[in-house]
Scaffold this active site. Structure first.
Site, PDB file in Angstrom:
ATOM      1  CB  SER A  46      97.739 -57.654  36.626  1.00  0.00           C
ATOM      2  OG  SER A  46      96.489 -57.079  36.365  1.00  0.00           O
ATOM      3  CG  HIS A 106      96.478 -45.605  40.359  1.00  0.00           C
ATOM      4  ND1 HIS A 106      95.978 -46.687  41.037  1.00  0.00           N
ATOM      5  CD2 HIS A 106      95.906 -45.641  39.123  1.00  0.00           C
ATOM      6  CE1 HIS A 106      95.128 -47.355  40.245  1.00  0.00           C
ATOM      7  NE2 HIS A 106      95.054 -46.729  39.103  1.00  0.00           N
ATOM      8  NE  ARG A 112      95.522 -60.508  33.253  1.00  0.00           N
ATOM      9  CZ  ARG A 112      96.133 -61.670  33.499  1.00  0.00           C
ATOM     10  NH1 ARG A 112      96.273 -62.559  32.550  1.00  0.00           N
ATOM     11  NH2 ARG A 112      96.606 -61.945  34.707  1.00  0.00           N
TER      12      ARG A 112
END
Ligand code: A3P
Length: 309
Positions: free
Chosen positions: A150, A120, A275
């Site tokens: 999110s 990341h 999700r």
């Protein structure tokens, strides 16, 4: 290391009831153990020219990109009924560079079944050897409003806070100030975008929404880029479609490993990474005022670029 981290600028996310402390290292915000991992990676990780880096800000489609890349590169060995993705979490199939500690950095290559490594880290903070070795980089990014929603749910779930206990508006305001996972998000996207203009043959940008709306052309681009193009015969035999279907949200989120698994020692259960998997869920959370605020900020930050978020 401890002293160094303590000396960094800190921010306690107010929505987290004091449970989430972020630190600013170089030009990005993250939590302590990932900053430690980033520093160790910068100090000790040696990239090789054949490494392929899957890069992203959190909650932009990292898990999806990992599954797709893994399935593409292993398709001669496995099909949908035998792939390790059936029982192994995507983040275990493709490790996160800054999640590993020093010993693991030395072992990371030994443990790689494929030349795939994820991170990341912003472009400017990648270990120097990733750039000097001219490694291929795939960068996935996503609509900023969906990323905000999110990240909010992911953090909230990890800290076991209900929505009442973790006001969305406070998380939204932190995000707008740039205090988000590896944020400011705009800078994260801009860093890779600029690099992709300078080295288009080495950096592929994919957008979550494009992968959703046109999976076939984008999965083929991904396969071409990572050096494993689909043959005409494979395409005719439905190999591309099968990979898309297998790695799709519907299928992945139903697998036992992704419903009930958890990486040892991690704060995050595997299911937190699956999700809703929808485009535009932000509409259920952002007020008109919030939408206008974030759109205005994004227009300002992306002025003069062709980027749309
Ligand atoms: P939502 O919270 O909007 O549902 P990351 O993998 O970078 O952590 O991002 C997680 C986000 O990607 C979550 O978004 C998750 O549901 C979504 N996601 C995970 N797997 C996906 C898939 N196969 N297809 C589409 N979206 C997926």
């Amino acid at each position: 290391m401890e002293e160094m981290i303590k000396a960094l600028p800190q921010h306690t996310n107010s929505w987290s009831k004091g449970k989430m402390i972020m630190y600013k290292y170089q030009d990005f915000w993250s939590i302590k153990h990932l900053i430690e991992g980033a520093i160790l990676a910068q100090q000790s990780f040696k990239a090789e020219p054949s490494d392929v880096f899957l890069c992203s800000a959190p909650k932009t489609g990292t898990t999806w990109l990992k599954s797709l890349s893994f399935a593409i590169l292993t398709r001669e060995k496995f099909d949908e009924s035998t792939t390790p993705l059936l029982t192994k979490f995507a983040h275990e199939c493709v490790p996160l560079l800054e999640n590993s500690h020093v010993v693991e950095h030395e072992n990371i290559r030994k443990n790689l079944s494929l030349p795939l490594i994820s991170t990341h880290l912003p472009y400017a903070s990648l270990p120097e050897s990733v750039i000097s070795s001219n490694c291929k980089i795939v960068y996935i990014y996503r609509n900023i409003k969906d990323v905000i929603v999110s990240q909010y749910h992911f953090g909230r779930e990890a800290l076991k806070l209900s929505m009442e206990d973790a006001p969305f508006e406070e998380a939204f305001n932190d995000f707008c100030k740039g205090v988000s996972g590896y944020g400011p998000y705009w800078d994260h996207v801009l860093g890779y975008w600029k690099a992709s203009l300078e080295r288009p043959e080495k950096i592929l940008l994919l957008k979550y929404e494009d992968l959703k709306s046109e999976p076939k052309s984008n999965v083929k681009r991904l396969a071409d880029f990572i050096g494993s193009p689909f043959s005409v015969d494979e395409e005719k035999a439905g190999v591309v479609d099968n990979i898309i279907k297998f790695c799709g949200f519907e299928n992945m989120s139903k697998l036992e490993v992704n419903k009930t698994g958890k990486i040892n020692g991690s704060l995050f259960e595997n299911r937190f990474y699956y999700r809703k998997g929808k485009v535009g869920d932000w509409m259920n959370y952002l007020t008109n005022e919030m939408k206008e605020k974030i759109d205005k900020l994004t227009d300002e930050k992306f002025d003069g670029t062709s980027l749309l978020l």
